[in-house]
Design a protein around this motif. Structure first.
Motif, PDB file in Angstrom:
ATOM      1  N   LEU A 192       0.827  -1.050  -0.105  1.00 57.80           N
ATOM      2  CA  LEU A 192      -0.042   0.104   0.013  1.00 57.80           C
ATOM      3  C   LEU A 192       0.923   1.202   0.052  1.00 57.80           C
ATOM      4  N   PRO A 193       0.433   2.396  -0.775  1.00 59.08           N
ATOM      5  CA  PRO A 193       1.228   3.533  -0.701  1.00 59.08           C
ATOM      6  C   PRO A 193       1.090   4.317   0.778  1.00 59.08           C
ATOM      7  N   SER A 194       2.063   5.061   0.855  1.00 64.18           N
ATOM      8  CA  SER A 194       2.162   5.557   2.312  1.00 64.18           C
ATOM      9  C   SER A 194       1.208   6.659   2.309  1.00 64.18           C
ATOM     10  N   VAL A 195       0.183   7.020   3.316  1.00 60.58           N
ATOM     11  CA  VAL A 195      -1.024   7.943   3.202  1.00 60.58           C
ATOM     12  C   VAL A 195      -0.380   9.145   4.119  1.00 60.58           C
ATOM     13  N   ALA A 196      -0.504  10.180   3.525  1.00 59.57           N
ATOM     14  CA  ALA A 196      -0.224  11.450   4.043  1.00 59.57           C
ATOM     15  C   ALA A 196      -1.007  11.762   5.312  1.00 59.57           C
ATOM     16  N   GLU A 197      -0.250  12.411   6.327  1.00 60.60           N
ATOM     17  CA  GLU A 197      -0.821  12.710   7.596  1.00 60.60           C
ATOM     18  C   GLU A 197      -1.940  13.814   7.440  1.00 60.60           C
ATOM     19  N   PRO A 198      -3.230  13.429   7.961  1.00 58.98           N
ATOM     20  CA  PRO A 198      -4.198  14.543   7.469  1.00 58.98           C
ATOM     21  C   PRO A 198      -4.147  16.000   8.241  1.00 58.98           C
ATOM     22  N   ALA A 199      -4.501  17.051   7.701  1.00 63.34           N
ATOM     23  CA  ALA A 199      -4.183  18.341   8.345  1.00 63.34           C
ATOM     24  C   ALA A 199      -5.307  18.358   9.646  1.00 63.34           C
ATOM     25  N   PRO A 200      -4.891  18.916  10.485  1.00 61.65           N
ATOM     26  CA  PRO A 200      -5.466  19.385  11.822  1.00 61.65           C
ATOM     27  C   PRO A 200      -6.917  19.622  11.476  1.00 61.65           C
TER      28      PRO A 200
END
Length: 506
Positions: free
Chosen positions: A109-117
């Motif tokens: 699985l591709p790495s998921v970017a951390e969502p913005a607060p």
């Protein structure tokens, strides 16, 4: 070599062959084989190098076997066209560069970017943990409540001077709230009734009640049918100017009615047409000598029609203009003083409903009314009328409620066209704790009798304390003082009322 020499040489070769016993047919190539898949360089490509026969111009027999055996002298390089792929006419000019390269195989699985607060939002108001949950009956919620208490009243009859006599009392009160939970339409209402029983003064015991019940029917998205019924039960104090004799007890007043209307939205414009019928009945008063004082000349029915046009400037601001016409018809053509009290009135109002930052909500209106009487001896009663209801919540723990009203009423005093009554009420409630609420309240009212120079000023103020044990059980204690100042001699009074009670709500 001349042409003749070549012919002679060929003739010699043919004669030699015939002499050796070989026929021409035997010297020809064997029959051709069935075509097969080509697995190597074609024979027509691998041609032998030119030998002496080619130099002399003589043709050699086409022997496949001999050709295969003679491949030792073949060229090691393939012809230029032998390495090129065969192309169909439809794909002529298409190369592999024009085709997309195959997609790579994904092994994880591709790495998921951390969502913005998330954005900070204003915290929603927490539900009151001590509020009544209500009783569910189908899609309607009922909120009944019962309050029973005891107290002491220093002036139950609201009389002046030495005639007043204090008495302990018991208070019994019941309430019922109604609210529907429908996708369309709405049913809502609030009913309340109570009875105060005085131990030392039985004549001062009295009931009281009020309530409204409203039904909204959504005919279409923009059209609604509005139905409402209302009632009110009150009593008259013995010193009232409309009671021209010394009475015992408190005569009752029954007021009830209903209205029906329709409301339609045209974009932001809302038009509402409503008709109403209200009835007022007065109970006969009992005199000290045992006789009855008839008040049937005060019984009346009022018919009215009202048209309101409002425009929504913003979602929280809707100013309106309203016109109203009504007629009051008394059961008796003339009252006990011989005056014809039936009348017609015209009223115009302007106002607005508003909601400012969800902290201040309410409705304010002001207008002018002109009332004309059937009796020519009674001049028209004119004056300003209005209503106000404002709720302000400066903090989550504090609620300020302001109410006011101004209206024109009727009277049976000889020579007076009617009354102008104005009243304002202020109430401040603050929660010391979630289950401990203290409320301070006060009201001022003035009633003026037209043409008589008679005025009454009523002031009421007090404090109330509510302590909630659970959602269903609470204790309420209150202290109230009433003061009446009147221009009529012997009508002033003061009353102090202290009360404590237990409240059950569901």
């Amino acid at each position: 070599m001349t042409r003749r020499v070549a012919i002679l040489l060929l003739s010699g070769v043919a004669l030699a062959a015939s002499g050796s016993g070989l026929s021409v047919a035997q010297t020809q190539a064997p029959p051709a084989r069935a075509p097969q898949l080509r697995t190597a360089t074609p024979v027509y490509v691998a041609q032998p190098r030119p030998g002496p026969e080619a130099a002399t111009g003589l043709a050699t027999p086409a022997d496949p076997g001999a050709a295969a055996e003679g491949q030792v002298g073949l060229s090691p390089r393939q012809p230029p066209r032998a390495s090129r792929p065969v192309q169909a006419p439809a794909t002529r000019g298409v190369t592999q560069r024009q085709f997309r390269a195959p997609q790579p195989v994904v092994t994880g699985l591709p790495s998921v970017a951390e969502p913005a607060p998330p954005l900070r939002r204003r915290a929603a108001a927490e539900e009151d943990p001590y509020a009544a949950l209500g009783l569910r009956v189908g899609s309607i919620t009922l909120r009944p409540a019962i309050t029973n208490g005891v107290g002491y009243d220093t002036n139950p009859q609201r009389v002046s001077g030495a005639d007043r006599k204090g008495s302990p009392f018991s208070r019994h009160e019941g309430e019922l709230g109604i609210q529907s939970d429908w996708n369309v339409h709405e049913l809502s209402g609030q009913l309340r009734g109570g009875y105060s029983h005085y131990v030392r003064d039985k004549d001062a015991s009295r009931p009281d009640a009020d309530g409204t019940l409203s039904l909204r029917l959504d005919a279409t998205r923009d059209t609604r049918i509005l139905l409402e019924s209302r009632l009110r039960l009150d009593t008259q104090r013995p010193g009232s100017p409309d009671l021209d004799a010394a009475v015992t007890g408190r005569p009752q007043i029954y007021q009830y009615g209903g209205s029906a209307g329709i409301s339609h939205d045209i974009n932001r414009l809302q038009l509402t047409l409503r008709g109403s019928v209200d009835r007022s009945d007065y109970e006969d008063a009992s005199l000290s000598n045992g006789t009855k004082l008839s008040q049937k000349d005060r019984n009346q029915t009022q018919y009215g029609v009202r048209l309101r046009a409002s425009y929504e400037l913003t979602p929280g601001l809707r100013p309106f203009i309203q016109g109203e016409a009504d007629t009051r018809q008394f059961d008796q053509a003339r009252d006990s003083s011989g005056y014809a009290r039936s009348s017609t009135g015209l009223t115009g109002r302007v106002g607005s409903t508003f909601e400012l930052s969800r902290l201040v909500t309410g409705e304010i209106s002001v207008g002018y009314q002109d009332r004309a009487y059937d009796d020519n001896r009674l001049k028209n009663l004119r004056g300003f009328v209005g209503d106000a209801a404002v709720i302000w919540q400066p903090t989550p723990l504090t609620t300020v409620t302001l109410r006011g009203t101004s209206e024109l009423g009727d009277t049976t005093i000889a020579g007076s066209s009617g009354t102008t009554a104005r009243r304002a009420t202020l109430e401040i409630a603050h929660a010391l704790r979630r289950n401990l609420i203290v409320t301070g309240f006060g009201s001022l009212g003035r009633t003026e009798y037209d043409g008589q120079g008679l005025r009454e000023d009523l002031a009421t103020y007090g404090v109330r304390l509510d302590y909630k044990f659970t959602r269903s059980v609470s204790v309420r204690a209150s202290f109230t003082q009433e003061r009446l100042n009147s221009t009529a001699p012997g009508s002033d009074y003061t009353a102090n009322i202290a009360q404590v009670g237990l409240r059950l709500q569901f």
